[in-house]
Design a protein around this motif. Sequence first.
Motif, PDB file in Angstrom:
ATOM      1  N   TRP A  33       0.851  -1.187   0.000  1.00 59.57           N
ATOM      2  CA  TRP A  33       0.000   0.000   0.000  1.00 59.57           C
ATOM      3  C   TRP A  33       0.883   1.232   0.000  1.00 59.57           C
ATOM      4  O   TRP A  33       1.808   1.343   0.791  1.00 59.57           O
ATOM      5  CB  TRP A  33      -0.911   0.012   1.224  1.00 59.57           C
ATOM      6  CG  TRP A  33      -1.950  -1.054   1.159  1.00 59.57           C
ATOM      7  CD1 TRP A  33      -1.874  -2.294   1.705  1.00 59.57           C
ATOM      8  CD2 TRP A  33      -3.201  -0.985   0.488  1.00 59.57           C
ATOM      9  NE1 TRP A  33      -3.019  -3.005   1.416  1.00 59.57           N
ATOM     10  CE2 TRP A  33      -3.849  -2.219   0.669  1.00 59.57           C
ATOM     11  CE3 TRP A  33      -3.845  -0.002  -0.250  1.00 59.57           C
ATOM     12  CZ2 TRP A  33      -5.113  -2.496   0.160  1.00 59.57           C
ATOM     13  CZ3 TRP A  33      -5.112  -0.277  -0.767  1.00 59.57           C
ATOM     14  CH2 TRP A  33      -5.724  -1.510  -0.568  1.00 59.57           C
ATOM     15  N   ILE A  34       0.599   2.163  -0.915  1.00 58.93           N
ATOM     16  CA  ILE A  34       1.358   3.414  -0.967  1.00 58.93           C
ATOM     17  C   ILE A  34       0.395   4.596  -0.922  1.00 58.93           C
ATOM     18  O   ILE A  34      -0.759   4.492  -1.345  1.00 58.93           O
ATOM     19  CB  ILE A  34       2.243   3.498  -2.233  1.00 58.93           C
ATOM     20  CG1 ILE A  34       1.394   3.454  -3.508  1.00 58.93           C
ATOM     21  CG2 ILE A  34       3.301   2.420  -2.241  1.00 58.93           C
ATOM     22  CD1 ILE A  34       2.134   3.845  -4.762  1.00 58.93           C
ATOM     23  N   GLU A  35       0.899   5.706  -0.417  1.00 60.16           N
ATOM     24  CA  GLU A  35       0.127   6.944  -0.427  1.00 60.16           C
ATOM     25  C   GLU A  35       0.045   7.430  -1.868  1.00 60.16           C
ATOM     26  O   GLU A  35       1.045   7.457  -2.597  1.00 60.16           O
ATOM     27  CB  GLU A  35       0.821   7.981   0.450  1.00 60.16           C
ATOM     28  CG  GLU A  35       0.029   9.241   0.670  1.00 60.16           C
ATOM     29  CD  GLU A  35      -1.099   9.074   1.674  1.00 60.16           C
ATOM     30  OE1 GLU A  35      -1.986   9.929   1.693  1.00 60.16           O
ATOM     31  OE2 GLU A  35      -1.088   8.084   2.446  1.00 60.16           O
ATOM     32  N   VAL A  42      -5.344   9.112   0.255  1.00 55.16           N
ATOM     33  CA  VAL A  42      -5.756   7.939  -0.519  1.00 55.16           C
ATOM     34  C   VAL A  42      -4.576   6.975  -0.609  1.00 55.16           C
ATOM     35  O   VAL A  42      -3.449   7.382  -0.858  1.00 55.16           O
ATOM     36  CB  VAL A  42      -6.220   8.349  -1.931  1.00 55.16           C
ATOM     37  CG1 VAL A  42      -6.527   7.129  -2.784  1.00 55.16           C
ATOM     38  CG2 VAL A  42      -7.429   9.265  -1.849  1.00 55.16           C
ATOM     39  N   GLN A  43      -4.844   5.680  -0.393  1.00 55.53           N
ATOM     40  CA  GLN A  43      -3.813   4.649  -0.518  1.00 55.53           C
ATOM     41  C   GLN A  43      -4.176   3.715  -1.661  1.00 55.53           C
ATOM     42  O   GLN A  43      -5.351   3.387  -1.854  1.00 55.53           O
ATOM     43  CB  GLN A  43      -3.700   3.841   0.766  1.00 55.53           C
ATOM     44  CG  GLN A  43      -3.182   4.623   1.941  1.00 55.53           C
ATOM     45  CD  GLN A  43      -3.055   3.735   3.158  1.00 55.53           C
ATOM     46  OE1 GLN A  43      -3.887   2.883   3.410  1.00 55.53           O
ATOM     47  NE2 GLN A  43      -1.985   3.936   3.910  1.00 55.53           N
ATOM     48  N   THR A  44      -3.175   3.280  -2.408  1.00 57.25           N
ATOM     49  CA  THR A  44      -3.415   2.362  -3.514  1.00 57.25           C
ATOM     50  C   THR A  44      -2.467   1.169  -3.426  1.00 57.25           C
ATOM     51  O   THR A  44      -1.366   1.266  -2.893  1.00 57.25           O
ATOM     52  CB  THR A  44      -3.198   3.052  -4.884  1.00 57.25           C
ATOM     53  OG1 THR A  44      -1.858   3.490  -4.985  1.00 57.25           O
ATOM     54  CG2 THR A  44      -4.137   4.217  -5.068  1.00 57.25           C
ATOM     55  N   ALA A  45      -2.928   0.061  -3.949  1.00 57.36           N
ATOM     56  CA  ALA A  45      -2.115  -1.142  -4.093  1.00 57.36           C
ATOM     57  C   ALA A  45      -2.384  -1.695  -5.493  1.00 57.36           C
ATOM     58  O   ALA A  45      -3.527  -2.002  -5.829  1.00 57.36           O
ATOM     59  CB  ALA A  45      -2.466  -2.175  -3.034  1.00 57.36           C
ATOM     60  N   ILE A  46      -1.368  -1.769  -6.309  1.00 57.42           N
ATOM     61  CA  ILE A  46      -1.504  -2.275  -7.676  1.00 57.42           C
ATOM     62  C   ILE A  46      -1.426  -3.798  -7.638  1.00 57.42           C
ATOM     63  O   ILE A  46      -0.468  -4.366  -7.141  1.00 57.42           O
ATOM     64  CB  ILE A  46      -0.404  -1.710  -8.591  1.00 57.42           C
ATOM     65  CG1 ILE A  46      -0.394  -0.179  -8.559  1.00 57.42           C
ATOM     66  CG2 ILE A  46      -0.561  -2.236 -10.009  1.00 57.42           C
ATOM     67  CD1 ILE A  46      -1.665   0.480  -9.017  1.00 57.42           C
ATOM     68  N   LEU A  47      -2.462  -4.461  -8.177  1.00 65.59           N
ATOM     69  CA  LEU A  47      -2.485  -5.925  -8.234  1.00 65.59           C
ATOM     70  C   LEU A  47      -1.894  -6.441  -9.534  1.00 65.59           C
ATOM     71  O   LEU A  47      -1.119  -7.383  -9.546  1.00 65.59           O
ATOM     72  CB  LEU A  47      -3.914  -6.445  -8.084  1.00 65.59           C
ATOM     73  CG  LEU A  47      -4.638  -6.083  -6.799  1.00 65.59           C
ATOM     74  CD1 LEU A  47      -6.057  -6.610  -6.845  1.00 65.59           C
ATOM     75  CD2 LEU A  47      -3.900  -6.622  -5.601  1.00 65.59           C
ATOM     76  N   ILE A  48      -2.317  -5.838 -10.634  1.00 69.63           N
ATOM     77  CA  ILE A  48      -1.856  -6.271 -11.952  1.00 69.63           C
ATOM     78  C   ILE A  48      -1.589  -5.032 -12.790  1.00 69.63           C
ATOM     79  O   ILE A  48      -2.399  -4.113 -12.820  1.00 69.63           O
ATOM     80  CB  ILE A  48      -2.912  -7.151 -12.667  1.00 69.63           C
ATOM     81  CG1 ILE A  48      -3.199  -8.418 -11.869  1.00 69.63           C
ATOM     82  CG2 ILE A  48      -2.456  -7.517 -14.077  1.00 69.63           C
ATOM     83  CD1 ILE A  48      -4.340  -9.246 -12.422  1.00 69.63           C
ATOM     84  N   GLY A  49      -0.467  -5.010 -13.459  1.00 70.21           N
ATOM     85  CA  GLY A  49      -0.174  -3.949 -14.402  1.00 70.21           C
ATOM     86  C   GLY A  49       0.775  -2.897 -13.881  1.00 70.21           C
ATOM     87  O   GLY A  49       1.255  -2.953 -12.753  1.00 70.21           O
ATOM     88  N   ARG A  60      -6.316  -1.925  -5.858  1.00 71.37           N
ATOM     89  CA  ARG A  60      -7.148  -1.729  -4.674  1.00 71.37           C
ATOM     90  C   ARG A  60      -6.882  -0.304  -4.213  1.00 71.37           C
ATOM     91  O   ARG A  60      -5.737   0.159  -4.239  1.00 71.37           O
ATOM     92  CB  ARG A  60      -6.810  -2.711  -3.553  1.00 71.37           C
ATOM     93  CG  ARG A  60      -7.051  -4.165  -3.902  1.00 71.37           C
ATOM     94  CD  ARG A  60      -8.555  -4.433  -4.039  1.00 71.37           C
ATOM     95  NE  ARG A  60      -8.801  -5.830  -4.306  1.00 71.37           N
ATOM     96  CZ  ARG A  60      -9.055  -6.333  -5.509  1.00 71.37           C
ATOM     97  NH1 ARG A  60      -9.064  -5.543  -6.554  1.00 71.37           N
ATOM     98  NH2 ARG A  60      -9.284  -7.612  -5.675  1.00 71.37           N
ATOM     99  N   VAL A  61      -7.926   0.399  -3.816  1.00 69.96           N
ATOM    100  CA  VAL A  61      -7.790   1.787  -3.387  1.00 69.96           C
ATOM    101  C   VAL A  61      -8.540   1.960  -2.073  1.00 69.96           C
ATOM    102  O   VAL A  61      -9.665   1.493  -1.933  1.00 69.96           O
ATOM    103  CB  VAL A  61      -8.365   2.763  -4.440  1.00 69.96           C
ATOM    104  CG1 VAL A  61      -8.166   4.207  -4.002  1.00 69.96           C
ATOM    105  CG2 VAL A  61      -7.745   2.526  -5.808  1.00 69.96           C
ATOM    106  N   LYS A  62      -7.899   2.628  -1.121  1.00 68.21           N
ATOM    107  CA  LYS A  62      -8.538   2.954   0.156  1.00 68.21           C
ATOM    108  C   LYS A  62      -8.748   4.468   0.206  1.00 68.21           C
ATOM    109  O   LYS A  62      -7.787   5.237   0.136  1.00 68.21           O
ATOM    110  CB  LYS A  62      -7.653   2.545   1.336  1.00 68.21           C
ATOM    111  CG  LYS A  62      -7.484   1.056   1.497  1.00 68.21           C
ATOM    112  CD  LYS A  62      -6.601   0.781   2.717  1.00 68.21           C
ATOM    113  CE  LYS A  62      -6.314  -0.687   2.892  1.00 68.21           C
ATOM    114  NZ  LYS A  62      -5.451  -0.940   4.069  1.00 68.21           N
ATOM    115  N   PHE A  63     -10.027   4.879   0.311  1.00 69.51           N
ATOM    116  CA  PHE A  63     -10.371   6.289   0.421  1.00 69.51           C
ATOM    117  C   PHE A  63     -10.779   6.616   1.848  1.00 69.51           C
ATOM    118  O   PHE A  63     -11.444   5.806   2.498  1.00 69.51           O
ATOM    119  CB  PHE A  63     -11.561   6.627  -0.488  1.00 69.51           C
ATOM    120  CG  PHE A  63     -11.264   6.535  -1.951  1.00 69.51           C
ATOM    121  CD1 PHE A  63     -10.579   7.549  -2.605  1.00 69.51           C
ATOM    122  CD2 PHE A  63     -11.694   5.452  -2.690  1.00 69.51           C
ATOM    123  CE1 PHE A  63     -10.315   7.480  -3.958  1.00 69.51           C
ATOM    124  CE2 PHE A  63     -11.446   5.371  -4.046  1.00 69.51           C
ATOM    125  CZ  PHE A  63     -10.752   6.391  -4.681  1.00 69.51           C
TER     126      PHE A  63
END
Length: 102
Positions: A33-35, A42-49, A60-63
């Motif tokens: 998870w990165i800012e 907002v935090q995002t985690a790239i699953l594919i790509g 995946r995104v956490k708002f």
Amino acid sequence: MNKSFVAATLIALASSAMAQDAMQVVKPDELTWIEHPVFRGVQTAILIGNPTKAETIVQRVKFPPNYKVPPHTHPYAEVVTVMSGSFGNAMGKSLISRKARY
């Protein structure tokens, strides 16, 4: 019918994305998870790509609660899964808040 269409679309996108040789795949226990670099809180985690390239990504995104994403564009197609809460989406050049009925 709507659920079938969504499922078929996701399967088609995943199949197409998986066929690319340079595609990076991350397993759930390997999520990082990165800012978000632009949207504060907002935090995002790239699953594919790879979001720096013009390819389909799955993330995946956490708002934070009640977060409103300002209008923006991407150089890639994306698949975003809402794990909990609610999500509204619109297209255009300005952010106009309206109550949606589902």
